[in-house]
Design a protein around this motif. Structure first.
Motif, PDB file in Angstrom:
ATOM      1  N   LEU A 136     -18.304  13.934  -4.267  1.00  0.00           N
ATOM      2  CA  LEU A 136     -17.020  12.687  -5.561  1.00  0.00           C
ATOM      3  C   LEU A 136     -17.197  12.843  -6.815  1.00  0.00           C
ATOM      4  N   HIS A 137     -17.922  13.344  -7.515  1.00  0.00           N
ATOM      5  CA  HIS A 137     -17.931  14.018  -8.960  1.00  0.00           C
ATOM      6  C   HIS A 137     -18.336  14.982  -9.331  1.00  0.00           C
ATOM      7  N   ARG A 138     -17.820  15.974  -8.654  1.00  0.00           N
ATOM      8  CA  ARG A 138     -18.233  17.714  -8.893  1.00  0.00           C
ATOM      9  C   ARG A 138     -17.823  18.532  -9.288  1.00  0.00           C
ATOM     10  N   HIS A 139     -16.569  17.276 -10.795  1.00  0.00           N
ATOM     11  CA  HIS A 139     -15.747  18.277 -11.816  1.00  0.00           C
ATOM     12  C   HIS A 139     -16.908  17.574 -12.846  1.00  0.00           C
ATOM     13  N   LEU A 325      -3.340  10.403   2.115  1.00  0.00           N
ATOM     14  CA  LEU A 325      -2.837   8.858   0.861  1.00  0.00           C
ATOM     15  C   LEU A 325      -3.538   7.991   0.080  1.00  0.00           C
ATOM     16  N   HIS A 326      -2.808   7.869  -0.397  1.00  0.00           N
ATOM     17  CA  HIS A 326      -3.506   6.695  -1.147  1.00  0.00           C
ATOM     18  C   HIS A 326      -2.751   5.441  -1.080  1.00  0.00           C
ATOM     19  N   GLU A 327      -4.165   4.010  -1.541  1.00  0.00           N
ATOM     20  CA  GLU A 327      -3.879   2.457  -1.089  1.00  0.00           C
ATOM     21  C   GLU A 327      -3.086   2.011  -2.478  1.00  0.00           C
ATOM     22  N   THR A 328      -2.159   1.526  -2.076  1.00  0.00           N
ATOM     23  CA  THR A 328      -0.907   0.853  -3.218  1.00  0.00           C
ATOM     24  C   THR A 328      -1.435  -0.166  -4.238  1.00  0.00           C
ATOM     25  N   LYS A 329      -1.023  -0.630  -4.997  1.00  0.00           N
ATOM     26  CA  LYS A 329      -1.440  -2.069  -5.401  1.00  0.00           C
ATOM     27  C   LYS A 329      -1.331  -3.483  -4.903  1.00  0.00           C
ATOM     28  N   ASP A 330      -0.264  -3.347  -3.757  1.00  0.00           N
ATOM     29  CA  ASP A 330       0.084  -4.564  -2.501  1.00  0.00           C
ATOM     30  C   ASP A 330      -0.756  -3.661  -1.513  1.00  0.00           C
ATOM     31  N   ARG A 331      -1.750  -2.972  -1.440  1.00  0.00           N
ATOM     32  CA  ARG A 331      -2.992  -2.468  -0.106  1.00  0.00           C
ATOM     33  C   ARG A 331      -2.281  -2.214   1.058  1.00  0.00           C
ATOM     34  N   HIS A 332      -0.994  -1.216   0.723  1.00  0.00           N
ATOM     35  CA  HIS A 332      -0.282  -0.216   1.236  1.00  0.00           C
ATOM     36  C   HIS A 332      -0.896   1.055   1.429  1.00  0.00           C
ATOM     37  N   TRP A 333       0.116   2.095   1.693  1.00  0.00           N
ATOM     38  CA  TRP A 333      -0.862   3.355   1.665  1.00  0.00           C
ATOM     39  C   TRP A 333       0.823   4.216   1.020  1.00  0.00           C
ATOM     40  N   VAL A 334       0.478   4.814   0.844  1.00  0.00           N
ATOM     41  CA  VAL A 334       1.543   5.872   0.131  1.00  0.00           C
ATOM     42  C   VAL A 334       0.994   7.837   0.755  1.00  0.00           C
ATOM     43  N   VAL A 335       1.722   8.298   1.324  1.00  0.00           N
ATOM     44  CA  VAL A 335       2.024   9.825   1.273  1.00  0.00           C
ATOM     45  C   VAL A 335       1.303  10.798  -0.097  1.00  0.00           C
ATOM     46  N   LEU A 336       0.511  10.646  -0.782  1.00  0.00           N
ATOM     47  CA  LEU A 336       0.802  11.282  -2.304  1.00  0.00           C
ATOM     48  C   LEU A 336      -1.004  11.737  -2.207  1.00  0.00           C
ATOM     49  N   HIS A 337      -0.628  13.032  -2.703  1.00  0.00           N
ATOM     50  CA  HIS A 337      -1.936  13.645  -3.308  1.00  0.00           C
ATOM     51  C   HIS A 337      -2.822  12.904  -4.622  1.00  0.00           C
ATOM     52  N   ASP A 338      -1.799  13.333  -5.320  1.00  0.00           N
ATOM     53  CA  ASP A 338      -2.212  13.513  -6.872  1.00  0.00           C
ATOM     54  C   ASP A 338      -2.714  11.707  -7.057  1.00  0.00           C
ATOM     55  N   GLU A 339      -3.711  11.527  -7.569  1.00  0.00           N
ATOM     56  CA  GLU A 339      -4.204  10.662  -8.153  1.00  0.00           C
ATOM     57  C   GLU A 339      -3.437  10.094  -9.552  1.00  0.00           C
ATOM     58  N   ASN A 340      -2.797  10.802 -10.188  1.00  0.00           N
ATOM     59  CA  ASN A 340      -1.960  11.091 -10.997  1.00  0.00           C
ATOM     60  C   ASN A 340      -0.396  10.916 -11.138  1.00  0.00           C
ATOM     61  N   LEU A 341       0.296  10.689 -11.205  1.00  0.00           N
ATOM     62  CA  LEU A 341       1.936  10.772 -10.847  1.00  0.00           C
ATOM     63  C   LEU A 341       2.233  12.036 -11.987  1.00  0.00           C
ATOM     64  N   PRO A 351      -1.011   5.389  -8.293  1.00  0.00           N
ATOM     65  CA  PRO A 351      -0.427   5.338  -6.871  1.00  0.00           C
ATOM     66  C   PRO A 351      -1.091   3.138  -7.022  1.00  0.00           C
ATOM     67  N   HIS A 352      -2.354   3.192  -7.673  1.00  0.00           N
ATOM     68  CA  HIS A 352      -3.273   1.755  -7.709  1.00  0.00           C
ATOM     69  C   HIS A 352      -2.370   0.836  -8.571  1.00  0.00           C
ATOM     70  N   ASP A 353      -1.658   1.468  -9.852  1.00  0.00           N
ATOM     71  CA  ASP A 353      -0.719   0.818  -9.969  1.00  0.00           C
ATOM     72  C   ASP A 353       0.379  -0.207  -9.790  1.00  0.00           C
ATOM     73  N   THR A 397     -10.289   5.730  -4.371  1.00  0.00           N
ATOM     74  CA  THR A 397     -11.344   5.546  -6.315  1.00  0.00           C
ATOM     75  C   THR A 397     -11.200   4.559  -5.806  1.00  0.00           C
ATOM     76  N   PRO A 398     -11.782   4.297  -7.341  1.00  0.00           N
ATOM     77  CA  PRO A 398     -13.284   3.040  -7.506  1.00  0.00           C
ATOM     78  C   PRO A 398     -11.900   1.520  -7.649  1.00  0.00           C
ATOM     79  N   GLN A 399     -10.616   2.003  -7.404  1.00  0.00           N
ATOM     80  CA  GLN A 399      -9.994   0.654  -7.361  1.00  0.00           C
ATOM     81  C   GLN A 399      -9.507   0.411  -6.312  1.00  0.00           C
TER      82      GLN A 399
END
Length: 538
Positions: A136-139, A325-341, A351-353, A397-399
């Motif tokens: 998880l902290h490979r970078h 899948l990433h979790e969204t702000k309203d606790r759903h899931w969006v089909v997305l790879h990147d943590e930043n858009l 996604p969590h914003d 993610t931590p969020q």
């Protein structure tokens, strides 16, 4: 520098021709013994469950290398040490040898360790918590590891001449500049050996479609033996060159064509032949390959993880469409790879914003296409309508909200089982929590790099990273009857190599190309076995 070389070289003029020939033959015989042990380590180490023989041969190899280097140092002074005197000197400096061999192992581990890196790492068992933390902290940890490696290499290079003078049977004058010249010697000779080996791989590629299978396989074994001979010879003489130049010596000593004792020569040929035969015939190889579309895209048609890309790639009927899948702000899931858009939308948001509805309004662009982000429920229904199986990568993610994985398992676990879908993740906590909640759901672990035994992280399947993958890791999983997938080979060469390694599936951005590769006759792809053999050494 020149003066110290002359003083040591003058001792050699006191030798007769017979003395020189005897010394040369003894040194060559010693290096042949080292090659025999290293090759035996490769043979024994292929089976990941063999520990005793592998460990014993490893210790014996280290001792013989120390013994051989001591005799080389003695030859610089024109002295032919007895066997007893040589062993006494090795034992006298045992702790220095231990540090030197540990340094050499760490320094060469990322570059194959003469084909032993994967055989060592596949036996390494570590706590799951540590493995997951590194993944998880490979970078960050990767950057620290690179800096540490550079410090280790520079420090080792600086102290190598001092080490040689400490363990030498007689005092050696300091010649610091020799180490820097040895680096260029090693680079040039290494490239020469690698170029020759690649030429032999090219011969296998050229002849694959021109020779019958009955002749092609024996020829491949013969080419593997020649590759082993080239790499072994170059490796030994490069090592000798590094030693001599680090100590201020000429790069060669006597004739490089001197043969070892005939009995050892026969043993050398036998171990080399077995090594070549094993490389060509080792199983698994060329398994039935599941074609898995990475992020639902094939050949750049569409935007990753969108409905448009899914509709296109599903026409190819891949075994799975891999999506994220990433979790969204309203606790759903969006089909997305990147943590930043930023890359897909030119907006620096996470996604969590945003809520799912806000995310679905965003336009994403890639490969000359544009589309909208899509929610998980909508994507799943579309896949079900097309009877397309999914390989779901759960991003964490931590969020993320507490108990996110348990909530996902409760809402979708049975549905995914019914659809014959599967889940995998880089976060091993996802693997354990999903298996606890939905035991029948196939859940796999994604390895960011292959550096520990698969038995350390039990899973239903493994998604191995391609660059550091070797047949030993695949065999370790196969012995547990666990499938292995590999990500992400996109070129025909990479696909053929992974097919030759025996993976059960490939996660690729070029599903159509992979389908073409795995439908080629196996006889035309045996060059990939040799290519894997060469790369296992570096």
């Amino acid at each position: 520098m020149v003066g110290c070389e002359r003083r040591r070289s003058n001792r050699l003029f006191l030798w007769t021709g017979d003395d020189l020939m005897k010394m040369e033959k003894q040194l060559v015989t010693g290096w042949a013994g080292v090659v025999v042990l290293l090759t035996s380590l490769r043979l024994v180490g292929t089976n990941p469950t063999t520990y005793g023989w592998f460990g014993g041969l490893a210790v014996l190899t280290v001792v013989l290398v120390a013994w051989q280097i001591t005799r080389v140092l003695a030859s610089w002074r024109g002295d032919n040490l007895t066997v007893k005197a040589t062993w006494w000197l090795v034992w006298r400096h045992w702790w220095r040898w231990g540090l030197a061999m540990a340094w050499l192992t760490l320094l060469t581990l990322p570059f194959g360790l003469w084909g032993l890196s994967s055989r060592l790492l596949v036996r390494l068992r570590l706590p799951v918590t540590l493995i997951n933390f590194v993944g998880l902290h490979r970078h960050v940890l990767g950057g620290i590891a690179i800096m540490g490696y550079l410090v280790l290499a520079i420090a080792g290079g600086y102290y190598l001449p001092r080490f040689l003078r400490r363990i030498a049977p007689y005092p050696l004058p300091p010649c610091q500049k020799g180490w820097w010249r040895s680096g260029w010697w090693g680079i040039g000779g290494g490239f020469l050996g690698l170029f020759t080996a690649e030429l032999l791989v090219g011969v296998a590629w050229w002849s694959g479609s021109r020779l019958p299978e009955s002749f092609g396989r024996p020829m491949t074994v013969g080419l593997a033996f020649l590759i082993w001979t080239v790499l072994s010879t170059v490796g030994v003489w490069l090592f000798i060159g590094v030693l001599r130049l680090a100590g201020g010596q000429p790069a060669a000593f006597g004739s490089p064509w001197r043969l070892p004792d005939w009995r050892l020569l026969i043993l050398l040929i036998l171990t080399g032949g077995l090594n070549a035969w094993q490389a060509v015939n080792q199983q698994p190889q060329f398994m039935a390959t599941a074609i898995i579309s990475h992020r639902g895209v094939d050949a750049g048609h569409g935007v990753q993880n969108t409905l448009g890309a899914l509709r296109h790639v599903s026409k190819q009927r891949p075994a799975y469409v891999e999506m994220d899948l990433h979790e969204t702000k309203d606790r759903h899931w969006v089909v997305l790879h990147d943590e930043n858009l930023q890359q897909l939308t030119q907006r620096s948001v996470m996604p969590h914003d945003l809520t799912l509805k806000q995310l679905q309004r965003l336009v994403v662009r890639e490969n000359g296409y544009r589309d909208h982000l899509v929610g998980w429920e909508t994507y799943l229904r579309a896949a079900e309508a097309k009877h397309q199986r999914l390989l779901v990568e759960m991003k964490t993610t931590p969020q993320d909200t507490p108990h996110m994985i348990q909530r996902f398992a409760s809402q979708y676990g049975q549905r995914l089982i019914h659809d014959h879908d599967a889940v995998h993740s880089l976060d091993y906590r996802v693997v354990t929590r999903l298996k606890q909640k939905v035991p029948r759901l196939p859940v796999g672990y994604i390895t960011p790099f292959n550096w520990v035994s698969p038995r350390s992280v039990p899973a239903d399947f493994y998604s191995f990273q391609r660059i550091s993958l070797s047949q030993e890791f695949i065999l370790a999983a196969a012995q547990q009857r666990i499938n292995t997938y590999v990500w992400t080979p996109d070129t025909s060469v990479a696909m053929a190599r992974m097919w030759a390694l025996g993976t059960n599936g490939q996660i690729t951005n070029e599903a159509s190309r992979l389908r073409w590769v795995v439908h080629q006759p196996v006889a035309t792809q045996r060059w990939a076995v040799l290519q894997n053999f060469v790369l296992s050494y570096i």
